[in-house]
Design a protein around this motif. Structure first.
Motif, PDB file in Angstrom:
ATOM      1  N   ALA A 187      44.781  43.323  45.050  1.00  0.00           N
ATOM      2  CA  ALA A 187      43.419  43.164  45.470  1.00  0.00           C
ATOM      3  C   ALA A 187      43.282  42.723  46.898  1.00  0.00           C
ATOM      4  O   ALA A 187      42.480  42.986  47.679  1.00  0.00           O
ATOM      5  N   ILE A 229      38.770  37.358  40.117  1.00  0.00           N
ATOM      6  CA  ILE A 229      39.621  38.056  41.373  1.00  0.00           C
ATOM      7  C   ILE A 229      38.650  38.369  42.559  1.00  0.00           C
ATOM      8  O   ILE A 229      39.181  38.039  43.538  1.00  0.00           O
ATOM      9  N   ALA A 230      37.800  38.813  42.381  1.00  0.00           N
ATOM     10  CA  ALA A 230      36.666  38.940  43.500  1.00  0.00           C
ATOM     11  C   ALA A 230      36.300  37.808  44.230  1.00  0.00           C
ATOM     12  O   ALA A 230      36.132  37.771  45.505  1.00  0.00           O
ATOM     13  N   ASN A 256      35.593  36.192  32.988  1.00  0.00           N
ATOM     14  CA  ASN A 256      35.831  37.723  33.622  1.00  0.00           C
ATOM     15  C   ASN A 256      36.680  37.848  34.724  1.00  0.00           C
ATOM     16  O   ASN A 256      36.587  37.310  35.710  1.00  0.00           O
ATOM     17  N   ARG A 257      37.747  38.352  34.293  1.00  0.00           N
ATOM     18  CA  ARG A 257      38.826  38.365  35.154  1.00  0.00           C
ATOM     19  C   ARG A 257      38.436  39.082  36.533  1.00  0.00           C
ATOM     20  O   ARG A 257      39.060  38.613  37.669  1.00  0.00           O
ATOM     21  N   GLU A 258      37.869  40.174  36.499  1.00  0.00           N
ATOM     22  CA  GLU A 258      37.688  41.023  37.642  1.00  0.00           C
ATOM     23  C   GLU A 258      36.731  40.179  38.784  1.00  0.00           C
ATOM     24  O   GLU A 258      36.898  40.187  39.717  1.00  0.00           O
ATOM     25  N   LYS A 259      35.816  39.460  38.038  1.00  0.00           N
ATOM     26  CA  LYS A 259      35.016  38.692  38.953  1.00  0.00           C
ATOM     27  C   LYS A 259      35.768  37.340  39.479  1.00  0.00           C
ATOM     28  O   LYS A 259      35.416  37.029  40.816  1.00  0.00           O
ATOM     29  N   GLU A 276      47.591  41.446  39.894  1.00  0.00           N
ATOM     30  CA  GLU A 276      46.341  41.934  40.266  1.00  0.00           C
ATOM     31  C   GLU A 276      45.985  41.400  41.664  1.00  0.00           C
ATOM     32  O   GLU A 276      45.402  42.204  42.427  1.00  0.00           O
TER      33      GLU A 276
END
Length: 138
Positions: free
Chosen positions: A85, A41-42, A36-39, A81
């Motif tokens: 971020a 990055i987070a 999960n790319r967004e996770k 990204e």
């Protein structure tokens, strides 16, 4: 001073390495899941904040002849990204052979199977960061 973070981006796992405060050696490593790319990055943003990171270095997987393929483009997009971020400068670093070298290091220390699978990305991230720190030190 702020630390430098090295990243070995992968489909399943992303290796993360942090420099010491003097930005002269690799101080610690970890792995974050990256399906999960967004996770991912987070998670990296959180690690960067917790460790007062001032710059990020992302491994760029080039072919042996220096050309870039699909994987390199994915890493560039991930780096972009990550820069947005975190608000931090992101440098791409040639990572040719780091994963091969990481596997060799782990073999020499009897890391096999699942133990190796969970560690190789962190070792590759440390090799990326180590190379960048050596370059900076010259």
């Amino acid at each position: 001073m702020k630390r430098i973070m090295g990243i070995d981006y992968g489909d399943a796992r992303t290796g993360v390495a942090l420099s010491d405060l003097l930005c002269s050696i690799v101080g610690s490593t970890t792995v974050v899941p990256s399906r999960n790319r967004e996770k991912a990055i987070a998670d990296i943003v959180r690690i960067a904040k917790e460790n007062e990171v001032g710059q990020i270095v992302v491994g760029l997987p080039r072919n042996m002849d220096g050309t870039e393929g699909v994987r390199a483009q994915l890493c560039r997009e991930f780096a972009d990204e990550l820069g947005r971020a975190t608000g931090l400068p992101v440098q791409m670093w040639d990572e040719r052979r780091t994963t091969v070298e990481a596997h060799n290091i782990l073999s020499q220390h009897n890391y096999h199977g699942q133990k190796r699978k969970n560690t190789v990305d962190a070792v590759a991230a440390s090799l990326i960061l180590e190379g960048y720190l050596a370059f900076r030190g010259r």
